[in-house]
Design an enzyme around this catalytic site. Structure first.
Site, short mmCIF file in Angstrom:
data_model
loop_
_atom_site.label_atom_id
_atom_site.label_comp_id
_atom_site.label_asym_id
_atom_site.label_seq_id
_atom_site.Cartn_x
_atom_site.Cartn_y
_atom_site.Cartn_z
N GLY A 1 12.87 2.92 6.92
CA GLY A 1 12.50 4.29 7.27
C GLY A 1 12.73 4.55 8.75
O GLY A 1 12.55 3.67 9.59
N HIS B 1 7.54 4.87 1.19
CA HIS B 1 8.06 3.66 0.52
C HIS B 1 8.83 4.05 -0.74
O HIS B 1 9.91 3.53 -1.02
CB HIS B 1 6.90 2.75 0.11
CG HIS B 1 6.09 2.22 1.24
ND1 HIS B 1 4.76 2.53 1.39
CD2 HIS B 1 6.39 1.38 2.26
CE1 HIS B 1 4.28 1.91 2.45
NE2 HIS B 1 5.25 1.20 3.00
N TYR C 1 0.86 -1.19 0.00
CA TYR C 1 0.00 0.00 0.00
C TYR C 1 0.90 1.24 0.00
O TYR C 1 0.87 2.07 0.91
CB TYR C 1 -0.99 0.01 1.17
CG TYR C 1 -2.27 0.72 0.80
CD1 TYR C 1 -3.11 0.19 -0.16
CD2 TYR C 1 -2.60 1.95 1.36
CE1 TYR C 1 -4.27 0.86 -0.53
CE2 TYR C 1 -3.75 2.62 0.99
CZ TYR C 1 -4.57 2.06 0.04
OH TYR C 1 -5.71 2.73 -0.33
P1 AMP Z 1 5.67 -0.63 6.08
O1 AMP Z 1 5.14 -1.01 4.73
O2 AMP Z 1 4.81 0.31 6.84
O3 AMP Z 1 6.13 -1.83 6.87
O4 AMP Z 1 7.00 0.21 5.79
C1 AMP Z 1 8.02 -0.28 4.97
C2 AMP Z 1 9.24 0.58 5.13
O5 AMP Z 1 8.91 1.92 4.80
C3 AMP Z 1 9.77 0.60 6.58
O6 AMP Z 1 11.19 0.61 6.56
C4 AMP Z 1 9.20 1.88 7.11
O7 AMP Z 1 9.98 2.43 8.16
C5 AMP Z 1 9.28 2.75 5.88
N1 AMP Z 1 8.35 3.88 5.99
C6 AMP Z 1 7.04 3.83 6.33
N2 AMP Z 1 6.53 5.08 6.38
C7 AMP Z 1 7.54 5.92 6.08
C8 AMP Z 1 7.65 7.34 5.99
N3 AMP Z 1 6.62 8.14 6.20
N4 AMP Z 1 8.86 7.86 5.66
C9 AMP Z 1 9.93 7.05 5.44
N5 AMP Z 1 9.89 5.71 5.51
C10 AMP Z 1 8.71 5.16 5.84
#
Ligand code: AMP
Length: 282
Positions: free
Chosen positions: A147, A37, A32
Site C-alpha cells: 500500500g 488489505h 487485523y
Molecule cells: P500492515 O498490515 O499494516 O503491515 O499493512 C499491510 C499492507 O497493507 C502494507 O503494504 C500496507 O501499506 C497496506 N495498507 C495498510 N493500510 C492501507 C490502506 N489504508 N490502504 C492501502 N493499503 C494499505
C-alpha cells in the site's frame, strides 16, 4: 484456502508451483484486516494463479516502547476474510519460525530509511526490509503488492529489489480511506470516538497543502508551518512526529517543491501513531 505456518513447507510448495509455471502473488501483512488489505488481495487475485497472503506481526520492526504486544489480532476473522477474497495460502508463521535465536543477517537501506519514520523508529525499516526479503525468498512471488500508505516502506522495498536483483514485480496501490478521509489502519482501533472524529483532518490538511501548491506556493517552510497551524487548530490533541516534504522516489527532504513532491506526516493521537501522505506535486 490452505494455512501454512512453516516457512520451509511454504518454500517447497512455492518452488514446485513455480516449476509448474504458476504465477504467484504475495501480499505481506501484519493482519487485523481492513479494506486496505482486502483491496491489495483483490488486486493481486486478478493477476496470478496462486495468491499468498502472509500474516506476521514482525517483532524486529517494533522498537522497545512500541505496540508489539498490543498489536490487534483476530486470526479467525482474518482467515474468513482472506478466504472470501480468494486467497489460496495464508502464511501464518510465529516468531520462532521466522527467526533463529542467533539471527544476525539484516537488510538495510540507510539512504531511504534515515528520515520520516526512520527518525523516530530507528530500527523499524531494518526489520521491515529483512522480513520482506525473507518473505520474498520463502514465497518466491512473481508479484508483490504493497500500500502507498506506507510510502517510505514501498520506496525501500523497490530499492532492495533493484539493488539485490530480486525477481519480483513490486506494486504500490492506492491508499484506501474511510468515508471521512481517514486512511484505514489496523491501529485505528486504538482511537477513541473523539480522536476518530478529528483524525480525518490529517488528510484534509494534506489536501489543503496540495491546493496551496497548485495555487503557486512552493516554499516548503511556509507549507509546513501552515500545516502545523492547521493541525494545531483541528487536531489539537495530536502530537506531530513529523511533517516532511520529500522527493517521492529517493525520500530526500526538499526545501522547495519541484517537479515531484510528496508530503508525509506522522501524528501521535492518543494510543495510535497515524501516518498519511499525499503527492502534492506530480
Ligand atoms: P500492515 O498490515 O499494516 O503491515 O499493512 C499491510 C499492507 O497493507 C502494507 O503494504 C500496507 O501499506 C497496506 N495498507 C495498510 N493500510 C492501507 C490502506 N489504508 N490502504 C492501502 N493499503 C494499505
Amino acid at each position: 484456502m490452505e494455512t501454512i505456518s512453516n516457512p520451509q513447507e511454504l518454500q517447497n510448495l512455492c518452488l514446485m508451483l513455480r516449476s509448474e509455471g504458476k504465477k504467484i502473488s504475495l501480499v505481506p501483512t501484519m493482519g487485523y484486516f481492513h479494506e486496505g488489505h482486502l483491496s491489495l488481495m483483490d488486486a493481486a487475485r486478478k493477476q496470478c494463479d496462486v495468491l499468498i497472503v502472509s500474516l506476521f506481526v514482525n517483532p524486529t520492526q517494533f522498537g522497545e516502547n512500541e505496540d508489539l504486544e498490543a498489536y490487534p489480532h483476530d486470526l479467525g476473522r482474518d482467515s474468513l476474510l482472506a478466504e472470501e477474497h480468494g486467497v489460496d495460502i495464508l502464511f501464518t508463521p510465529v516468531r520462532d519460525d521466522m527467526y533463529f535465536d542467533d539471527h544476525g543477517t539484516w537488510v538495510e537501506v540507510p539512504d531511504l530509511a534515515s528520515n520520516l519514520c526512520g527518525q523516530s523508529r530507528p530500527i523499524h525499516f531494518r526489520g521491515v526490509a529483512t522480513v520482506v526479503t525473507k518473505l520474498f525468498m520463502t514465497a518466491q512471488p512473481h508479484v508483490a503488492l504493497f500500500g502507498q500508505k506506507d510510502w517510505q516502506q514501498l520506496a525501500i522495498i523497490k530499492r532492495i529489489v533493484r539493488d539485490l536483483n530480486i525477481p519480483v514485480d513490486v506494486q504500490g496501490h492506492e491508499i484506501v480511506r474511510e468515508e471521512s478521509g481517514l486512511a484505514m489502519s489496523s491501529r485505528n482501533v486504538y482511537l477513541t470516538e473523539e480522536e476518530k472524529s478529528v483524525a480525518p483532518n490529517i488528510q484534509k490538511g494534506l489536501q489543503k497543502m496540495r491546493a496551496q501548491v497548485a495555487a503557486g506556493e512552493s516554499d516548503v517552510a511556509k507549507l509546513k508551518s501552515d500545516l502545523i497551524e492547521f493541525y494545531a487548530e483541528t487536531v489539537p490533541m495530536g502530537k506531530i512526529d513529523y511533517i516532511e516534504i520529500v522527493h517521492p522516489d529517493n525520500i530526500n527532504i526538499l526545501k522547495s517543491v519541484g517537479d515531484s513532491a510528496l508530503c508525509a506526516v506522522a501524528l501521535q493521537l492518543g494510543n495510535a501513531r497515524l501516518i498519511d501522505n499525499l503527492l502534492i506535486k506530480v
